[in-house]
Motif scaffolding. Structure first.
Motif, PDB file in Angstrom:
ATOM      1  N   GLU A 178      -0.431   4.738  -5.608  1.00 49.04           N
ATOM      2  CA  GLU A 178      -1.883   4.278  -5.954  1.00 49.04           C
ATOM      3  C   GLU A 178      -1.711   3.131  -6.862  1.00 49.04           C
ATOM      4  O   GLU A 178      -2.257   2.122  -6.679  1.00 49.04           O
ATOM      5  CB  GLU A 178      -3.047   5.312  -6.481  1.00 49.04           C
ATOM      6  CG  GLU A 178      -4.248   4.579  -6.582  1.00 49.04           C
ATOM      7  CD  GLU A 178      -5.287   5.622  -7.259  1.00 49.04           C
ATOM      8  OE1 GLU A 178      -6.230   6.138  -6.365  1.00 49.04           O
ATOM      9  OE2 GLU A 178      -4.987   6.231  -8.210  1.00 49.04           O
ATOM     10  N   GLY A 179      -0.803   3.400  -7.802  1.00 50.06           N
ATOM     11  CA  GLY A 179      -0.788   2.540  -9.007  1.00 50.06           C
ATOM     12  C   GLY A 179      -0.207   1.157  -8.567  1.00 50.06           C
ATOM     13  O   GLY A 179      -0.424   0.035  -8.621  1.00 50.06           O
ATOM     14  N   THR A 239       0.483  -0.160  -5.453  1.00 48.09           N
ATOM     15  CA  THR A 239      -0.047  -0.806  -4.384  1.00 48.09           C
ATOM     16  C   THR A 239      -1.377  -1.609  -5.027  1.00 48.09           C
ATOM     17  O   THR A 239      -1.849  -2.617  -4.300  1.00 48.09           O
ATOM     18  CB  THR A 239      -0.629   0.027  -3.177  1.00 48.09           C
ATOM     19  OG1 THR A 239      -1.551   1.097  -3.663  1.00 48.09           O
ATOM     20  CG2 THR A 239       0.739   0.309  -2.566  1.00 48.09           C
ATOM     21  N   THR A 240      -1.918  -0.958  -5.870  1.00 48.49           N
ATOM     22  CA  THR A 240      -3.315  -1.632  -6.464  1.00 48.49           C
ATOM     23  C   THR A 240      -2.934  -2.633  -7.502  1.00 48.49           C
ATOM     24  O   THR A 240      -3.546  -3.743  -7.530  1.00 48.49           O
ATOM     25  CB  THR A 240      -4.161  -0.508  -7.312  1.00 48.49           C
ATOM     26  OG1 THR A 240      -4.498   0.542  -6.325  1.00 48.49           O
ATOM     27  CG2 THR A 240      -5.448  -0.970  -7.833  1.00 48.49           C
ATOM     28  N   GLU A 241      -2.114  -2.304  -8.238  1.00 47.50           N
ATOM     29  CA  GLU A 241      -1.920  -3.147  -9.589  1.00 47.50           C
ATOM     30  C   GLU A 241      -0.633  -4.278  -9.297  1.00 47.50           C
ATOM     31  O   GLU A 241      -0.706  -5.176 -10.190  1.00 47.50           O
ATOM     32  CB  GLU A 241      -1.421  -2.418 -10.716  1.00 47.50           C
ATOM     33  CG  GLU A 241      -2.489  -1.524 -11.308  1.00 47.50           C
ATOM     34  CD  GLU A 241      -2.589  -0.762 -12.548  1.00 47.50           C
ATOM     35  OE1 GLU A 241      -1.414  -0.998 -13.082  1.00 47.50           O
ATOM     36  OE2 GLU A 241      -3.113   0.159 -12.765  1.00 47.50           O
ATOM     37  N   VAL A 242       0.229  -4.045  -8.171  1.00 45.13           N
ATOM     38  CA  VAL A 242       1.189  -5.028  -7.743  1.00 45.13           C
ATOM     39  C   VAL A 242       0.836  -5.425  -6.519  1.00 45.13           C
ATOM     40  O   VAL A 242       0.979  -6.970  -6.339  1.00 45.13           O
ATOM     41  CB  VAL A 242       2.504  -4.398  -8.035  1.00 45.13           C
ATOM     42  CG1 VAL A 242       3.548  -5.485  -7.608  1.00 45.13           C
ATOM     43  CG2 VAL A 242       2.784  -3.864  -9.400  1.00 45.13           C
ATOM     44  N   GLY A 243       0.576  -4.752  -5.618  1.00 48.95           N
ATOM     45  CA  GLY A 243       0.724  -5.135  -4.208  1.00 48.95           C
ATOM     46  C   GLY A 243       1.907  -5.392  -3.464  1.00 48.95           C
ATOM     47  O   GLY A 243       2.671  -4.833  -3.826  1.00 48.95           O
ATOM     48  N   PRO A 244       1.734  -6.496  -2.684  1.00 52.22           N
ATOM     49  CA  PRO A 244       3.226  -6.636  -1.825  1.00 52.22           C
ATOM     50  C   PRO A 244       4.205  -6.998  -2.858  1.00 52.22           C
ATOM     51  O   PRO A 244       4.157  -7.995  -3.908  1.00 52.22           O
ATOM     52  CB  PRO A 244       2.520  -7.862  -0.960  1.00 52.22           C
ATOM     53  CG  PRO A 244       1.301  -8.138  -0.958  1.00 52.22           C
ATOM     54  CD  PRO A 244       0.640  -7.161  -2.199  1.00 52.22           C
ATOM     55  N   LEU A 275       3.438  -8.690   4.191  1.00 52.34           N
ATOM     56  CA  LEU A 275       2.006  -8.358   4.976  1.00 52.34           C
ATOM     57  C   LEU A 275       1.302  -7.496   4.473  1.00 52.34           C
ATOM     58  O   LEU A 275      -0.093  -7.549   4.446  1.00 52.34           O
ATOM     59  CB  LEU A 275       2.479  -8.177   6.459  1.00 52.34           C
ATOM     60  CG  LEU A 275       3.398  -9.527   7.147  1.00 52.34           C
ATOM     61  CD1 LEU A 275       3.402  -9.079   8.567  1.00 52.34           C
ATOM     62  CD2 LEU A 275       2.561 -10.790   6.982  1.00 52.34           C
ATOM     63  N   THR A 335       0.771  -3.648   1.483  1.00 51.88           N
ATOM     64  CA  THR A 335       1.126  -3.474   0.174  1.00 51.88           C
ATOM     65  C   THR A 335       2.289  -2.551  -0.163  1.00 51.88           C
ATOM     66  O   THR A 335       2.153  -1.918  -1.261  1.00 51.88           O
ATOM     67  CB  THR A 335      -0.152  -3.082  -0.551  1.00 51.88           C
ATOM     68  OG1 THR A 335      -0.636  -1.783   0.075  1.00 51.88           O
ATOM     69  CG2 THR A 335      -1.381  -3.998  -0.383  1.00 51.88           C
ATOM     70  N   PRO A 387       0.322  -5.717   8.116  1.00 57.45           N
ATOM     71  CA  PRO A 387      -0.770  -5.724   6.957  1.00 57.45           C
ATOM     72  C   PRO A 387      -1.147  -4.327   6.868  1.00 57.45           C
ATOM     73  O   PRO A 387      -2.047  -4.203   5.673  1.00 57.45           O
ATOM     74  CB  PRO A 387      -1.740  -6.786   7.536  1.00 57.45           C
ATOM     75  CG  PRO A 387      -0.980  -7.647   8.744  1.00 57.45           C
ATOM     76  CD  PRO A 387       0.112  -6.626   9.196  1.00 57.45           C
ATOM     77  N   ASP A 388      -1.298  -3.505   7.580  1.00 59.90           N
ATOM     78  CA  ASP A 388      -1.809  -2.217   7.786  1.00 59.90           C
ATOM     79  C   ASP A 388      -0.864  -1.030   6.924  1.00 59.90           C
ATOM     80  O   ASP A 388      -1.325   0.062   6.573  1.00 59.90           O
ATOM     81  CB  ASP A 388      -2.077  -1.511   9.078  1.00 59.90           C
ATOM     82  CG  ASP A 388      -3.477  -2.117   9.588  1.00 59.90           C
ATOM     83  OD1 ASP A 388      -4.196  -2.178   8.876  1.00 59.90           O
ATOM     84  OD2 ASP A 388      -3.424  -1.920  10.658  1.00 59.90           O
ATOM     85  N   LEU A 405      -2.570   1.902   0.983  1.00 59.84           N
ATOM     86  CA  LEU A 405      -2.610   3.101   0.397  1.00 59.84           C
ATOM     87  C   LEU A 405      -3.461   4.199   1.400  1.00 59.84           C
ATOM     88  O   LEU A 405      -3.271   5.398   1.322  1.00 59.84           O
ATOM     89  CB  LEU A 405      -3.398   3.036  -1.152  1.00 59.84           C
ATOM     90  CG  LEU A 405      -3.633   4.178  -1.616  1.00 59.84           C
ATOM     91  CD1 LEU A 405      -2.260   4.809  -1.952  1.00 59.84           C
ATOM     92  CD2 LEU A 405      -4.465   4.334  -2.902  1.00 59.84           C
ATOM     93  N   ASP A 406      -4.547   3.471   1.951  1.00 54.81           N
ATOM     94  CA  ASP A 406      -5.362   4.533   2.777  1.00 54.81           C
ATOM     95  C   ASP A 406      -4.693   5.371   3.965  1.00 54.81           C
ATOM     96  O   ASP A 406      -5.119   6.224   4.450  1.00 54.81           O
ATOM     97  CB  ASP A 406      -6.531   4.084   3.511  1.00 54.81           C
ATOM     98  CG  ASP A 406      -6.196   2.690   4.291  1.00 54.81           C
ATOM     99  OD1 ASP A 406      -5.538   1.511   3.249  1.00 54.81           O
ATOM    100  OD2 ASP A 406      -6.161   2.583   5.367  1.00 54.81           O
ATOM    101  N   LYS A 407      -3.421   4.813   4.147  1.00 53.77           N
ATOM    102  CA  LYS A 407      -2.853   5.405   5.186  1.00 53.77           C
ATOM    103  C   LYS A 407      -1.708   6.508   4.853  1.00 53.77           C
ATOM    104  O   LYS A 407      -1.216   7.199   5.488  1.00 53.77           O
ATOM    105  CB  LYS A 407      -1.634   4.571   5.929  1.00 53.77           C
ATOM    106  CG  LYS A 407      -2.219   2.955   6.317  1.00 53.77           C
ATOM    107  CD  LYS A 407      -3.606   3.302   7.392  1.00 53.77           C
ATOM    108  CE  LYS A 407      -4.170   1.863   7.615  1.00 53.77           C
ATOM    109  NZ  LYS A 407      -4.511   1.001   6.617  1.00 53.77           N
TER     110      LYS A 407
END
Lengths: 454, 454
Positions: B44-45, B47-52, B279, B281, B417-418, B421-423
């Motif tokens: 979670e951290g 993907t949210t705070e850094v991303g790709p 593409l 996260t 792109p999919d 986190l929700d996956k």
């Protein structure tokens, strides 16, 4: 003798003679359930050979031309293009990124009628709003200089009512945010999927309000932005949306008929729309609908020439403001319609039949419900109100039927790049054709008023 | 007396004393199954705070910094960045459209190492090839001036073997097509979904071959292109792909440890990779893997200091050529590893355990299999070969374990792109942590050689 017998018959039971559906109708509908290929042929053809059909564009015009050739090849009569002019809005660049504190790109798409940020974009603080109601409750000026983020979520409902609940965030959210000072609005996609394919759709800036840039984030991006807002005091987003109103261009409706035995009787009007959003190829919205109504009309004709004319309306420019339906109502408003039905909710199975004449014509209402029960379609007490493109029927106060399709999957795909042929289930598509064949066959052979004055 | 008793114990049953997993290990693993939050916190951290976290970029460097801070905050020892240089390829514009006879846009993404078409793009006839074998069978020059379209499809498999079957179309298809004269290659996405989100991934142009532009179409677009090729004599596509090799940039591995009681023993090496394609996260590929191995190491430490050091390798730049894993092997090749395990196949449940020491250390193999059976993990006769980033273990010929994750959903999301986190299913993520806790706890307290020389 023959002639006498006929005359006696007419005198003795005129209603029954005229009202009776053709002998082979039920068999025709049953066959459609197993083997209809025509609806598939339409939706496969138009998505493959034309693709996206954005209202007011050359691509939409190619769609009309393709559909007219297809209707003629399939033996429809009076196939015609009925052009009208419209203001045309087109998507251009669309990019969003979080610039601080957690820089990363986000998947966004512009909403129809969005203003442009200009090519250099805008950067501002994001204000999160959990619902449309929370937006409305804000005091004037509360969003001054900010980007409003409306993250009203949408849940799956079979009857599509989740769209009515979440939809205002898109339909009028940006205008409300603008009225409170926002310089742009991003919404959580009005959709029920978790893919990085945001849902477009029209937004509305009423006369006198200031259009602002407005886009939809995909649901996973909206989730991410919510998490960021929980973790940081201030989240700043850069937004580049450069759509343009290109001015007045030509759009059009395509009409076609199965001519009835008695052309003096008002026709049965079947509607769908031919345009689509630019992101997908318009398979479930609404290539499938046009395929269903055309296949049903042809199936009815195959059982013998119907009493009433069956008229198809493949409307143009539904997506961006029902321009086609409005043009049709203007052009044909003084021609009475017997009953109107629209197919514009995907290609999944019909599960319920609603009419607006359960009280005024209980016999016909029940007959229709009984005839489609074998396809798993339940009667209801809901009053049909019809789809977007059959405003003419609402204007005339005439009969309307809603053959309710299962909307469980619909808003996973609606207005996204994922609206493609592979999402159409051939078996469910055939069930639609079967139910429509049965219903249209009864209506087109009904002599009396379908919704008598009460 | 104490000392004597201890000495007696050591003499009487040294293997058992050292080999025994800590008393609380099973309970710790069971607790992880119900309640572990640490793996989720990581994925979670980041993907949210850094991303790709594209290899060789500033975003990947931010990922390392973020991960190091997280590892330190969670009490790991010897947290370090181990930088190396790499050739860095970056995606730029990517567009595809059919120009005739059925003009419409298509969803495309460039493959890693693709050449550029130049900003003006290229337009050419498309030649459809149903499989990689069909491409290989073409005579020299057969694709002269053409765009090769390899539409080898991929089916769902639990063990991921579908990737090995379809993968060559991406890995070497473009190079093979170039050798037969193709000016560009588009492939059907190596993926099992039906979304308009094409799957990227690296392709390889071996030394001496001519790189050409190479992209992947989404599966719905590949379907559409196949239909077009069935309907038309010639289909022409315009392709704009402008990726760039930006030259040598810095990447790096992050390492961290739970220090063992006996640092003279070779450590247990746990690997994942920290980089991701641009593409998505990088949630399932491979944020989840790093979360799983870190959480397992901490759970083992919570039951008491392990005998052996547990070493974490959060590798860099796996996606574009395993640069991180190779750099680790170069830097640490002369430091013996006891056993290596990698987590890099998403976050769905572990269903099978494979080792490469079933014959040489049957007792330990069986003990591990028995210990994870209660989590629904089956033993197998397959020989573990390890993930991409533990080449060091293959080089050393040491012990390797594969904790096989369920790949049924993995290739719906992989390299798209999919990958968000929700996956990640929190319950299945916890099952991973539980199984890893159990396995790592046994291994880190095993005194003898894990894969004895045969």
């Amino acid at each position: 003798m023959k002639s006498f017998a006929f005359a006696v018959g007419v005198l003795a039971m005129p209603a029954i003679l005229h009202a009776q559906a053709p002998a082979g109708l039920a068999e025709q509908a049953d066959t459609a359930l197993e083997a209809d290929r025509m609806a598939w042929d339409f939706v496969e053809g138009i998505t493959t050979e034309v693709g996206p059909r954005m209202p007011g564009t050359e691509a939409e015009a190619r769609g009309r031309k393709w559909a007219m050739a297809w209707l003629e090849a399939n033996g429809f009569a009076n196939v015609a293009n009925e052009p009208y002019m419209m203001q045309t809005w087109l998507r251009r660049e669309e990019e969003a990124e979080i610039v601080s504190p957690f820089p990363q790109p986000m998947a966004i798409t512009a909403l129809g009628n969005s203003a442009s940020t200009g090519p250099e974009g805008i950067t501002a603080q994001v204000v999160g709003l959990p619902s449309y109601a929370a937006l409305q409750a804000l005091p004037d000026g509360a969003l001054e200089g900010k980007i409003a983020f409306i993250t009203h979520d949408m849940r799956v409902t079979q009857d599509g009512s989740g769209y009515s609940f979440a939809g205002p965030a898109r339909w009028t959210g940006p205008a409300v945010a603008a009225s409170k000072g926002a310089i742009a609005t991003v919404i959580r996609s009005i959709g029920t999927d978790n893919h990085r394919t945001p849902h477009t759709g029209g937004t509305n800036f009423p006369e006198g309000t200031r259009p602002i840039p407005a886009g939809a984030l995909s649901n996973p991006d909206a989730d991410n932005l919510e998490r960021m807002l929980e973790r940081a005091e201030q989240v700043r987003m850069k937004l580049v949306l450069t759509p343009q109103v290109v001015g007045e261009t030509e759009s059009g409706n395509v009409v076609a008929e199965i001519t009835g035995r008695d052309v003096s009787l008002p026709p049965v009007l079947l509607a769908c729309h031919l345009d689509s959003w630019d992101l997908g190829t318009g398979a479930i919205d609404d290539g499938a609908g046009c395929g269903i109504i055309a296949a049903a009309a042809k199936n009815v004709a195959a059982t013998g020439q119907p009493l009433r004319t069956i008229r198809l309306l493949f409307a143009g420019a539904e997506e961006v403001g029902v321009f086609g339906g409005a043009a049709y109502a203007r052009a044909h408003g003084d021609e009475p319609v017997a009953v109107a039905i629209e197919s514009d909710f995907g290609a999944d199975r019909i599960w319920r039949i609603d009419t607006n004449f359960a009280e005024s014509n209980e016999g016909l209402h029940n007959r229709l419900a009984e005839a489609v029960a074998r396809f798993g379609v339940a009667p209801s007490t809901a009053v049909a109100t019809g789809g977007a493109d059959i405003g003419i029927a609402r204007d005339q106060g005439t009969a309307i039927i809603d053959l309710q399709q299962d909307g469980t999957r619909y808003f996973d795909l609606h207005h996204t790049p994922d609206d493609t042929l592979d999402k159409v289930d051939p078996a469910q598509l055939r069930q639609n054709v079967a139910v429509w064949t049965q219903v249209v066959g009864i209506l087109a052979n009904e002599a009396g008023s379908i919704k008598p004055a009460e």
